[in-house]
Design a protein around this motif. Structure first.
Motif, mmCIF file in Angstrom:
data_model
loop_
_atom_site.group_PDB
_atom_site.id
_atom_site.type_symbol
_atom_site.label_atom_id
_atom_site.label_comp_id
_atom_site.label_asym_id
_atom_site.label_seq_id
_atom_site.Cartn_x
_atom_site.Cartn_y
_atom_site.Cartn_z
ATOM 1 N N LEU A 9 0.811 -1.215 0.000
ATOM 2 C CA LEU A 9 0.000 0.000 0.000
ATOM 3 C C LEU A 9 0.846 1.267 0.000
ATOM 4 O O LEU A 9 0.321 2.371 0.106
ATOM 5 C CB LEU A 9 -0.930 0.005 1.219
ATOM 6 C CG LEU A 9 -2.005 -1.090 1.236
ATOM 7 C CD1 LEU A 9 -2.748 -1.081 2.567
ATOM 8 C CD2 LEU A 9 -2.977 -0.909 0.071
ATOM 9 N N GLY A 10 2.168 1.101 -0.108
ATOM 10 C CA GLY A 10 3.040 2.264 -0.167
ATOM 11 C C GLY A 10 3.249 2.905 1.195
ATOM 12 O O GLY A 10 2.634 2.523 2.187
ATOM 13 N N PRO A 11 4.107 3.918 1.246
ATOM 14 C CA PRO A 11 4.461 4.530 2.522
ATOM 15 C C PRO A 11 3.488 5.571 3.049
ATOM 16 O O PRO A 11 3.607 5.995 4.195
ATOM 17 C CB PRO A 11 5.818 5.172 2.224
ATOM 18 C CG PRO A 11 5.754 5.492 0.775
ATOM 19 C CD PRO A 11 4.943 4.389 0.145
ATOM 20 N N GLY A 12 2.543 6.025 2.246
ATOM 21 C CA GLY A 12 1.633 7.044 2.785
ATOM 22 C C GLY A 12 0.667 7.620 1.772
ATOM 23 O O GLY A 12 -0.537 7.508 1.923
ATOM 24 N N HIS A 189 8.123 11.367 11.438
ATOM 25 C CA HIS A 189 6.705 11.083 11.683
ATOM 26 C C HIS A 189 5.875 11.427 10.447
ATOM 27 O O HIS A 189 6.100 12.443 9.803
ATOM 28 C CB HIS A 189 6.200 11.892 12.884
ATOM 29 C CG HIS A 189 4.787 11.592 13.261
ATOM 30 N ND1 HIS A 189 3.751 12.461 13.041
ATOM 31 C CD2 HIS A 189 4.237 10.481 13.829
ATOM 32 C CE1 HIS A 189 2.622 11.920 13.472
ATOM 33 N NE2 HIS A 189 2.889 10.722 13.944
ATOM 34 N N ASN A 190 4.947 10.538 10.105
ATOM 35 C CA ASN A 190 4.036 10.743 8.964
ATOM 36 C C ASN A 190 4.792 10.989 7.658
ATOM 37 O O ASN A 190 4.434 11.867 6.863
ATOM 38 C CB ASN A 190 3.067 11.896 9.232
ATOM 39 C CG ASN A 190 1.940 11.498 10.167
ATOM 40 O OD1 ASN A 190 1.862 10.349 10.612
ATOM 41 N ND2 ASN A 190 1.064 12.430 10.495
ATOM 42 N N LEU A 191 5.815 10.186 7.433
ATOM 43 C CA LEU A 191 6.619 10.312 6.223
ATOM 44 C C LEU A 191 5.748 10.164 4.983
ATOM 45 O O LEU A 191 4.890 9.289 4.913
ATOM 46 C CB LEU A 191 7.709 9.236 6.230
ATOM 47 C CG LEU A 191 8.844 9.379 5.223
ATOM 48 C CD1 LEU A 191 9.658 10.628 5.526
ATOM 49 C CD2 LEU A 191 9.747 8.147 5.272
ATOM 50 N N GLU A 196 3.885 15.637 7.269
ATOM 51 C CA GLU A 196 5.164 14.999 7.558
ATOM 52 C C GLU A 196 6.021 15.886 8.480
ATOM 53 O O GLU A 196 6.076 17.105 8.326
ATOM 54 C CB GLU A 196 5.887 14.772 6.238
ATOM 55 C CG GLU A 196 7.347 14.376 6.334
ATOM 56 C CD GLU A 196 7.976 14.275 4.957
ATOM 57 O OE1 GLU A 196 7.692 13.288 4.259
ATOM 58 O OE2 GLU A 196 8.717 15.197 4.557
ATOM 59 N N SER A 197 6.673 15.237 9.446
ATOM 60 C CA SER A 197 7.558 15.962 10.358
ATOM 61 C C SER A 197 8.869 15.203 10.485
ATOM 62 O O SER A 197 8.882 14.023 10.832
ATOM 63 C CB SER A 197 6.912 16.115 11.737
ATOM 64 O OG SER A 197 7.788 16.781 12.629
#
Length: 225
Positions: A9-12, A189-191, A196-197
């Motif tokens: 499903l991929g990274p994000g 975080h939240n790549l 994203e951070s």
């Protein structure tokens, strides 16, 4: 022979799912997700895809290894009953995905065929964001495996699955056995998501971050000579 096709499903972002995987999920008569707790699942729902998940299994398993073995065994049983099915996992099927390793072992020499398609994992995005080349040396570890390190690694580390403050605290304490308390690490975080951070913090502050969850990872640079 029944067949299980494993896709990522991929990274994000939905755009990071391969076209081949998208097509297979759209055409699948039986689509099963390891978990619906992943950013791209909303895009699947928007496309009108129907799917089952293993989220209920998380509540019943005493530990992750038992959970993953149960999922792999259930997939084999479903394939024998249903025929062909598509199994979708977060990220890439070939990066830090224990259920796929176990599924491949169960399928070897069995009456069920398993095909694993390549996909994009978070590490490809990580290389880009941090400007690192894995050819220089990089070790990727699950947070629960940090304790297996016997000394300070010569290579940089990427630590995944820092999914709650308790795991973050345990990871910090194990790393502080190897690195100075104020060693600078990169909190991720939240790549690949809009919020994203990526921030540099001293190691001792790892478990003090306000946004630790299942989309948290850590980059620990190799010690400078």
């Amino acid at each position: 022979m029944p067949k299980i096709t494993v896709v990522g499903l991929g990274p994000g972002r939905p755009g990071l799912i391969t076209m081949e995987s998208w097509q297979l999920m759209k055409e699948a008569q039986h689509l099963i997700l390891r978990t619906r707790i992943h950013p791209t699942v909303a895009a699947l729902e928007k496309e009108g895809l129907s799917f089952a998940t293993y989220d209920d299994f998380y509540q019943e398993a005493p530990d992750f290894e038992t959970l993953y073995r149960t999922i792999a065994g259930d997939l084999m049983q479903r394939a024998r009953k249903m025929g062909n099915l598509v199994y979708a996992v977060p990220g890439s099927p070939l990066v830090a995905e224990r259920t796929v390793v176990l599924l491949r072992e169960l399928a070897a020499g069995s009456d069920v065929e398993v095909e694993i398609l390549p996909g994009m994992s978070f590490v490809e995005v990580l290389y880009t964001r941090l400007g690192i080349d894995p050819i220089d040396g990089l070790t990727i570890l699950d947070a629960e495996d940090v304790g297996t390190l016997t000394g300070c690694p010569a290579q940089s580390l990427v630590i995944t699955q820092i999914y709650d403050p308790i795991i973050a605290s345990d990871t910090k304490l194990m790393l502080m056995e190897l690195y100075p308390d104020e060693y600078e690490v990169t909190y991720i975080h939240n790549l690949a998501l809009p919020d994203e951070s990526i921030r540099r913090i001293p190691l001792y502050e790892l478990d003090r971050q306000h946004d630790v969850d299942h989309l948290t990872s850590l980059f620990v640079p190799a010690p400078q000579e």
